[in-house]
Motif scaffolding. Structure first.
Motif, PDB file in Angstrom:
ATOM      1  N   SER A 150       0.808  -1.303   0.042  1.00 24.67           N
ATOM      2  CA  SER A 150       0.042  -0.137   0.030  1.00 24.67           C
ATOM      3  C   SER A 150       0.849   1.228  -0.178  1.00 24.67           C
ATOM      4  N   GLU A 151       0.182   2.324  -0.484  1.00 24.08           N
ATOM      5  CA  GLU A 151       0.845   3.643  -0.182  1.00 24.08           C
ATOM      6  C   GLU A 151      -0.114   4.800   0.192  1.00 24.08           C
ATOM      7  N   GLN A 152       0.255   5.869   0.806  1.00 29.11           N
ATOM      8  CA  GLN A 152      -0.534   7.058   1.017  1.00 29.11           C
ATOM      9  C   GLN A 152       0.187   8.288   0.550  1.00 29.11           C
ATOM     10  N   ASN A 153      -0.369   9.280   0.299  1.00 26.59           N
ATOM     11  CA  ASN A 153       0.268  10.561   0.086  1.00 26.59           C
ATOM     12  C   ASN A 153      -0.554  11.703   0.124  1.00 26.59           C
ATOM     13  N   ARG A 154       0.007  12.741   0.580  1.00 25.68           N
ATOM     14  CA  ARG A 154      -0.614  14.028   0.435  1.00 25.68           C
ATOM     15  C   ARG A 154       0.135  15.186  -0.085  1.00 25.68           C
ATOM     16  N   ILE A 155      -0.245  15.890  -0.980  1.00 26.30           N
ATOM     17  CA  ILE A 155       0.588  16.891  -1.647  1.00 26.30           C
ATOM     18  C   ILE A 155       0.679  17.884  -0.861  1.00 26.30           C
ATOM     19  N   THR A 156       1.722  18.601  -0.340  1.00 27.74           N
ATOM     20  CA  THR A 156       1.913  19.605   0.719  1.00 27.74           C
ATOM     21  C   THR A 156       1.032  20.966   0.207  1.00 27.74           C
ATOM     22  N   GLU A 157       1.580  21.333  -1.143  1.00 27.63           N
ATOM     23  CA  GLU A 157       1.235  22.468  -1.558  1.00 27.63           C
ATOM     24  C   GLU A 157       0.970  22.254  -3.212  1.00 27.63           C
ATOM     25  N   VAL A 158      -0.296  21.926  -3.433  1.00 21.95           N
ATOM     26  CA  VAL A 158      -0.744  22.077  -4.944  1.00 21.95           C
ATOM     27  C   VAL A 158      -0.338  23.268  -5.959  1.00 21.95           C
ATOM     28  N   ILE A 159       0.395  22.813  -6.821  1.00 22.58           N
ATOM     29  CA  ILE A 159       0.880  23.736  -7.815  1.00 22.58           C
ATOM     30  C   ILE A 159      -0.327  24.160  -8.818  1.00 22.58           C
TER      31      ILE A 159
END
Length: 390
Positions: free
Chosen positions: A378-387
């Motif tokens: 599995s993996e998880q991710n959050r983009i800190t600041e969307v461009i």
């Protein structure tokens, strides 16, 4: 962000059996590290494009594609991820657009990560179902080879990373599942959509398969048998533009294999939940819906769970997932509990993403029936600041 649908069908001719079989006809796609242009580039978004064929003929500063492979041991504690990239996202940092990422974890939780740069990438697709990818340069001569479409793939790794680490070995993956589009239809299907979210294409040539890994990292051997799969993603913009966050899981437990991806788009702000379940290689459930008060069947639920021993180093406190797949017509339901066992890779602190990849254990099955155990990734991710896209 300009797409061009290019349809290419191989036409066969019947030949008397007394004649020798002709050599397969092949198409070759080559992109070098210098093939980065200004302006838009075409992306082949045809649903009939063979899953492992190249979708790009050139790169610009945002378009990308990759071939992703993973494996986790039957013990659920060891694993590896291998990705062949055509991706300009690291060029601002002085790195080239062609690279390989290799991440691994041993049974004891020790993990290894390497980035290997290449000068040339070649994808050769033949009408006998063979696809060969080669990433070459002064620091690598590595390849992957698919046979019979998506029946099996063999990866040969041989390279030196940007930090001087030596990577070598073999990885094989033999399918126990069906190649599928995001909505679960089996390839080929001219009416299926290759898009899983706005501006993001996805397919799984091997949603689940048997893995045999025999690898060496700086002389330290990692060998195991287990399960794994392969995915393809293609997009006109890198993740920082199109993704807000996601959770993804692949699991095999007894006769069941399933994949679920919950993806929050930064393009339209919507949540997309794709789920797919097979039993003894037969598709028995597929859904593009997340269960809600209004929709409680023909849908899936991914619930983050806490309290386990292993979690990522960022703000997501979960130590696993609970997956529920709810069938619409007969009311059948399957529930699987996934627990993180070890971290395979985690993005360095300070980057624009909070990304963690795990090897897991899974337990579950159809409610009211026999329950099974197995390995999971599995993996998880959050983009800190969307461009923002201009």
């Amino acid at each position: 962000m300009h797409f061009l649908n290019l349809y290419s069908l191989f036409l066969g001719t019947l030949i008397p059996a007394i004649l020798a079989a002709p050599s397969p006809r092949c198409e070759t796609n080559i992109i070098t590290s210098k093939d980065v242009i200004k302006g838009s580039v075409p992306i082949n978004a045809s649903p009939l494009l063979p899953f492992q064929s190249a979708a790009l003929t050139q790169l610009n500063t945002t378009a990308w594609e990759y071939w992703y492979f993973d494996g986790v041991s039957h013990s659920t504690s060891a694993g590896v991820t291998i990705a062949f990239f055509r991706d300009p996202s690291l060029m601002a940092g002085g790195l080239g657009p062609l690279r390989m990422g290799v991440d691994a974890v041993w049974e004891n939780g020790t993990w290894f990560s390497a980035m290997i740069l290449a000068d040339d990438s070649t994808i050769e697709t033949c009408d006998d179902g063979t696809t060969i990818g080669r990433w070459k340069g002064p620091q690598t001569n590595s390849s992957f080879e698919f046979k019979e479409g998506n029946a099996e793939v063999k990866i040969n790794l041989d390279g030196i990373s940007i930090t001087g680490d030596k990577v070598k070995g073999l990885f094989t993956l033999k399918s126990i599942s069906n190649p599928r589009y995001p909505t679960g239809e089996t390839f080929p299907n001219a009416k299926a959509s290759p898009f899983m979210a706005p501006l993001l294409l996805w397919n799984e040539g091997i949603p689940a398969g048997d893995v045999n890994a025999d690898l060496s990292f700086n002389g330290a051997k990692l060998a195991f048998k287990g399960i794994g799969g392969t995915d393809r993603n293609v997009a006109p913009y890198i993740w920082d533009f199109i993704a807000d966050r996601w959770w993804w899981v692949r699991s095999v437990a007894g006769p069941y294999s399933f994949v679920l991806w919950k993806f929050v788009s930064a393009v339209d702000g919507k949540t997309y939940v794709w789920s797919y379940l097979e039993e003894y290689r037969r598709p028995i459930f597929r859904s593009s819906n997340e269960c809600t008060r209004e929709t409680d069947s023909g849908c899936a639920v991914l619930t983050l769970t806490e309290g386990g021993k292993i979690k990522g180093g960022f703000r997501d406190p979960s130590s696993g997932f609970k997956v529920e797949l709810r069938e619409k017509w007969k009311g059948r339901k399957w529930v699987f509990d996934i627990e993180h066992v070890n971290i395979v890779f985690e993005a360095p602190q300070g980057r624009n993403n909070e990304y963690t990849r795990f090897v897991n254990s899974v337990k579950g099955g159809e409610v009211g029936c026999k329950q099974y155990e197995g390995p999971s990734k599995s993996e998880q991710n959050r983009i800190t600041e969307v461009i923002p896209m201009i």
